[in-house]
Scaffold this active site. Structure first.
Site, PDB file in Angstrom:
ATOM      1  N   SER A 182       0.687  -2.601  -5.287  1.00  0.00           N
ATOM      2  CA  SER A 182      -0.143  -2.332  -4.117  1.00  0.00           C
ATOM      3  C   SER A 182      -1.263  -3.347  -3.927  1.00  0.00           C
ATOM      4  O   SER A 182      -1.660  -3.630  -2.803  1.00  0.00           O
ATOM      5  CB  SER A 182      -0.736  -0.922  -4.207  1.00  0.00           C
ATOM      6  OG  SER A 182       0.286   0.040  -4.161  1.00  0.00           O
ATOM      7  N   HIS A 234      -6.460  -1.940  -4.894  1.00  0.00           N
ATOM      8  CA  HIS A 234      -6.332  -2.174  -3.455  1.00  0.00           C
ATOM      9  C   HIS A 234      -7.444  -3.083  -2.954  1.00  0.00           C
ATOM     10  O   HIS A 234      -7.206  -4.051  -2.222  1.00  0.00           O
ATOM     11  CB  HIS A 234      -6.395  -0.839  -2.697  1.00  0.00           C
ATOM     12  CG  HIS A 234      -5.327   0.133  -3.074  1.00  0.00           C
ATOM     13  ND1 HIS A 234      -5.344   1.453  -2.655  1.00  0.00           N
ATOM     14  CD2 HIS A 234      -4.210  -0.001  -3.835  1.00  0.00           C
ATOM     15  CE1 HIS A 234      -4.274   2.072  -3.134  1.00  0.00           C
ATOM     16  NE2 HIS A 234      -3.588   1.219  -3.852  1.00  0.00           N
TER      17      HIS A 234
END
Length: 325
Positions: A182, A234
């Site tokens: 991610s 992230h």
């Protein structure tokens, strides 16, 4: 995701007007550019799937068992999943992920296993985690690779994944591990935003483009404050990709052409002055960020010690869930 073997989360991709995905929201008005054949993104997807198969082979749930009950999908035999109470994402145990290279602060700092900053990008906590991330990579990455080529998009993907891992490790709590792509996916989102800003003058529909991108980014960061998602990966991946977009994705200004295609006449420079300025600033910030973060990490610093509220960026506790599970 980051908590006892969960992955780094997921990225929500949205379609652009006209059926495409990615940066094409802005309506590029420049001259026709070379279209690259996208092979790197499919290769990465195949590699991640292959690594997950190896994860499940090494996990061997029927042999090792679990204190939480029987294996899920036992007909898969060696490749069956851990009990849902242990891993709701249909995947291996935390010990298997740790063995194969999950992000682990203690092992990175005290056992000098810095390679985990890279290996964790290729691991996934479960089948659900893998499918969501790979679909996101397919929708976002293919379009970018077609426009900018495998070298630049590959560099953004890998460096963003590395940047996400570094920031995640700085804030990773003891006894927690983190895996997933991610951070790299957020890096691609960040590069889409900086590419739009870097090449602002050659896009139409600028307002719609930036609003769409900011909405997608905000939505994904909001998902990151849920339990079991590693929002630091992230954020780190997004920041790295955002800066790399300024460095790698500049487009020539409208009206510029290769000099061999036109006689030597008064021709505008390939890039505008503000593009050069953004390139230099982004490169300096990127280099400084990596150096400072890596020095802090390998000196054993934990970001939570100096920032007592930063854990809320990763998970916000409510009456519905806790953040220490």
């Amino acid at each position: 995701m980051a908590s006892n073997g969960d992955g780094k989360g997921r990225v929500v991709a949205a379609a652009a007007p006209g059926g495409g995905y990615g940066y094409g929201y802005g309506g590029y008005e420049g001259p026709e550019e070379r279209k690259w054949w996208p092979w790197l993104v499919p290769t990465v997807i195949v590699a991640c799937i292959a690594v997950f198969v190896v994860e499940m082979y090494e996990n061997n749930c029927p042999r090792h068992g679990s204190q939480f009950g029987g294996c899920v999908a036992g007909f898969l035999r060696r490749f069956s999943f851990q009990p849902l109470r242990e891993n709701p994402l249909l995947g291996p145990s935390s010990s298997t992920l740790q063995k194969m290279g999950a992000l682990d602060w203690n092992k990175i700092v005290h056992q000098h296993q810095g390679w985990r900053l890279i290996s964790c990008i290729w691991l996934h906590a479960g089948l659900i985690h893998l499918v969501v991330n790979m679909l996101s990579l397919l929708f976002i990455g293919i379009r970018l690779e077609q426009q900018f080529g495998f070298v630049r998009i590959g560099a953004i993907y890998l460096l963003s994944g590395f940047g996400g891992s570094v920031l995640s490790a700085l804030f990773l709590q003891n006894n927690y591990i983190s895996v997933g792509a991610s951070g790299a996916l957020f890096g691609l989102l960040g590069s889409m935003l900086s590419e739009l800003l870097m090449n602002w003058t050659i896009y139409s529909n600028k307002a719609a483009a930036i609003i769409t991108l900011l909405f997608i980014i905000a939505l994904n960061l909001a998902i990151g404050i849920l339990p079991h998602a590693d929002n630091f990966a992230h954020i780190g991946g997004f920041a790295t990709g955002f800066l790399l977009g300024f460095v790698l994705l500049a487009r020539p200004q409208f009206g510029w052409m290769e000099r061999h295609e036109l006689p030597q006449t008064s021709q505008p420079p390939k890039y505008k002055e503000y593009q050069y300025v953004l390139w230099v600033v982004a490169f300096v910030l990127l280099l400084a960020g990596f150096v400072i973060s890596l020095v802090m990490l390998f000196k054993g610093k934990n970001g939570n010690d100096g920032c007592h509220w930063c854990h809320y960026l990763n998970c916000v506790p409510t009456s519905k869930w806790k953040c220490d599970t």
